[in-house]
Design a protein around this motif. Sequence first.
Motif, PDB file in Angstrom:
ATOM      1  N   GLU A  24     -53.608  49.449  41.014  1.00 44.14           N
ATOM      2  CA  GLU A  24     -53.204  48.519  39.964  1.00 44.14           C
ATOM      3  C   GLU A  24     -51.977  49.088  39.248  1.00 44.14           C
ATOM      4  OE1 GLU A  24     -55.702  48.230  36.608  1.00 44.14           O
ATOM      5  OE2 GLU A  24     -56.152  50.356  36.571  1.00 44.14           O
ATOM      6  N   GLY A  25     -51.405  48.303  38.353  1.00 43.01           N
ATOM      7  CA  GLY A  25     -50.208  48.716  37.634  1.00 43.01           C
ATOM      8  C   GLY A  25     -50.379  50.004  36.855  1.00 43.01           C
ATOM      9  N   ALA A  26     -51.511  50.157  36.168  1.00 39.56           N
ATOM     10  CA  ALA A  26     -51.744  51.380  35.404  1.00 39.56           C
ATOM     11  C   ALA A  26     -51.816  52.591  36.320  1.00 39.56           C
ATOM     12  CB  ALA A  26     -53.026  51.259  34.591  1.00 39.56           C
ATOM     13  N   GLY A  27     -52.410  52.415  37.493  1.00 41.02           N
ATOM     14  CA  GLY A  27     -52.497  53.512  38.456  1.00 41.02           C
ATOM     15  C   GLY A  27     -51.148  53.870  39.053  1.00 41.02           C
ATOM     16  N   ALA A  28     -50.227  52.922  39.078  1.00 37.90           N
ATOM     17  CA  ALA A  28     -48.902  53.152  39.638  1.00 37.90           C
ATOM     18  C   ALA A  28     -47.882  53.573  38.588  1.00 37.90           C
ATOM     19  CB  ALA A  28     -48.409  51.886  40.336  1.00 37.90           C
ATOM     20  N   ALA A  29     -48.264  53.616  37.328  1.00 40.14           N
ATOM     21  CA  ALA A  29     -47.302  53.934  36.268  1.00 40.14           C
ATOM     22  C   ALA A  29     -46.706  55.331  36.434  1.00 40.14           C
ATOM     23  CB  ALA A  29     -47.951  53.792  34.898  1.00 40.14           C
ATOM     24  N   GLY A  30     -47.516  56.299  36.795  1.00 39.49           N
ATOM     25  CA  GLY A  30     -46.996  57.648  37.009  1.00 39.49           C
ATOM     26  C   GLY A  30     -46.003  57.695  38.155  1.00 39.49           C
ATOM     27  N   LEU A  67     -48.244  44.522  33.786  1.00 33.35           N
ATOM     28  CA  LEU A  67     -48.913  45.072  34.957  1.00 33.35           C
ATOM     29  C   LEU A  67     -49.753  46.299  34.641  1.00 33.35           C
ATOM     30  CD1 LEU A  67     -46.078  44.745  37.627  1.00 33.35           C
ATOM     31  CD2 LEU A  67     -48.210  43.442  37.512  1.00 33.35           C
ATOM     32  N   ALA A  68     -49.466  46.992  33.552  1.00 31.93           N
ATOM     33  CA  ALA A  68     -50.184  48.221  33.222  1.00 31.93           C
ATOM     34  C   ALA A  68     -51.003  48.081  31.937  1.00 31.93           C
ATOM     35  CB  ALA A  68     -49.191  49.381  33.114  1.00 31.93           C
ATOM     36  N   ASP A  69     -51.559  46.902  31.706  1.00 27.82           N
ATOM     37  CA  ASP A  69     -52.342  46.652  30.495  1.00 27.82           C
ATOM     38  C   ASP A  69     -53.418  47.694  30.234  1.00 27.82           C
ATOM     39  OD1 ASP A  69     -51.146  44.410  29.476  1.00 27.82           O
ATOM     40  OD2 ASP A  69     -52.518  43.005  30.426  1.00 27.82           O
ATOM     41  N   SER A  70     -54.080  48.144  31.277  1.00 29.29           N
ATOM     42  CA  SER A  70     -55.221  49.032  31.062  1.00 29.29           C
ATOM     43  C   SER A  70     -54.831  50.390  30.499  1.00 29.29           C
ATOM     44  CB  SER A  70     -56.013  49.209  32.355  1.00 29.29           C
ATOM     45  OG  SER A  70     -55.228  49.835  33.337  1.00 29.29           O
ATOM     46  N   LEU A  71     -53.558  50.731  30.499  1.00 28.82           N
ATOM     47  CA  LEU A  71     -53.128  51.998  29.903  1.00 28.82           C
ATOM     48  C   LEU A  71     -53.167  51.954  28.386  1.00 28.82           C
ATOM     49  CD1 LEU A  71     -50.049  53.067  32.043  1.00 28.82           C
ATOM     50  CD2 LEU A  71     -52.301  54.112  31.980  1.00 28.82           C
ATOM     51  N   GLU A  81     -40.118  48.089  37.572  1.00 25.34           N
ATOM     52  CA  GLU A  81     -40.346  49.502  37.903  1.00 25.34           C
ATOM     53  C   GLU A  81     -41.820  49.761  38.210  1.00 25.34           C
ATOM     54  OE1 GLU A  81     -36.830  51.840  35.519  1.00 25.34           O
ATOM     55  OE2 GLU A  81     -38.528  51.074  34.350  1.00 25.34           O
ATOM     56  N   ILE A  82     -42.717  49.140  37.438  1.00 28.23           N
ATOM     57  CA  ILE A  82     -44.149  49.293  37.709  1.00 28.23           C
ATOM     58  C   ILE A  82     -44.494  48.654  39.055  1.00 28.23           C
ATOM     59  CG2 ILE A  82     -46.479  48.699  36.942  1.00 28.23           C
ATOM     60  CD1 ILE A  82     -45.348  48.815  34.039  1.00 28.23           C
ATOM     61  N   ALA A  83     -43.935  47.477  39.308  1.00 27.97           N
ATOM     62  CA  ALA A  83     -44.149  46.822  40.600  1.00 27.97           C
ATOM     63  C   ALA A  83     -43.643  47.699  41.734  1.00 27.97           C
ATOM     64  CB  ALA A  83     -43.463  45.454  40.625  1.00 27.97           C
ATOM     65  N   GLY A  84     -42.516  48.371  41.523  1.00 24.52           N
ATOM     66  CA  GLY A  84     -41.993  49.298  42.524  1.00 24.52           C
ATOM     67  C   GLY A  84     -42.936  50.459  42.771  1.00 24.52           C
ATOM     68  N   GLY A  85     -43.607  50.933  41.724  1.00 26.27           N
ATOM     69  CA  GLY A  85     -44.606  51.993  41.886  1.00 26.27           C
ATOM     70  C   GLY A  85     -45.787  51.523  42.715  1.00 26.27           C
ATOM     71  N   ILE A  86     -46.229  50.288  42.489  1.00 28.02           N
ATOM     72  CA  ILE A  86     -47.315  49.704  43.276  1.00 28.02           C
ATOM     73  C   ILE A  86     -46.899  49.613  44.744  1.00 28.02           C
ATOM     74  CG2 ILE A  86     -48.655  47.594  43.676  1.00 28.02           C
ATOM     75  CD1 ILE A  86     -48.464  47.100  40.609  1.00 28.02           C
ATOM     76  N   HIS A 146     -46.051  54.092  51.196  1.00 30.90           N
ATOM     77  CA  HIS A 146     -46.000  55.500  51.597  1.00 30.90           C
ATOM     78  C   HIS A 146     -47.363  56.165  51.707  1.00 30.90           C
ATOM     79  CE1 HIS A 146     -41.631  55.698  51.434  1.00 30.90           C
ATOM     80  NE2 HIS A 146     -41.731  54.883  50.388  1.00 30.90           N
ATOM     81  N   GLU A 147     -48.357  55.669  50.998  1.00 31.62           N
ATOM     82  CA  GLU A 147     -49.684  56.294  51.002  1.00 31.62           C
ATOM     83  C   GLU A 147     -50.784  55.368  51.506  1.00 31.62           C
ATOM     84  OE1 GLU A 147     -49.862  59.462  50.367  1.00 31.62           O
ATOM     85  OE2 GLU A 147     -47.784  59.601  49.636  1.00 31.62           O
ATOM     86  N   ARG A 148     -50.436  54.094  51.727  1.00 34.76           N
ATOM     87  CA  ARG A 148     -51.408  53.075  52.108  1.00 34.76           C
ATOM     88  C   ARG A 148     -52.551  52.984  51.101  1.00 34.76           C
ATOM     89  NH1 ARG A 148     -47.873  50.669  54.465  1.00 34.76           N
ATOM     90  NH2 ARG A 148     -47.635  50.710  56.694  1.00 34.76           N
TER      91      ARG A 148
END
Length: 85
Positions: free
Chosen positions: A69-75, A19-23, A52-57, A63-65
Amino acid sequence: MKASLDAGRPVQVEEFENLADSLGGGIGLDNRWTFAMCRDLLDDVVLLSEPEIAGGIQHAYAHEREVVEGAGAAGIAALLASARP
């Protein structure tokens, strides 16, 4: 498999789609800029599972609407993972 560098010695590293390939920025000599920056600037690395990445997405949307993508949700995923006991 792609070649990578480990203390200047080439080693084989297997890459998997996730899910976070672009990182990744690419592994090996194709990644000479990102690798050097990470080597010099990172203090630690956090490994996350696909769930865990899916949970970040999901968290970003719930919570923020925000649709990320996965890389954006990694943090977000790393923060959520570190908050668990």
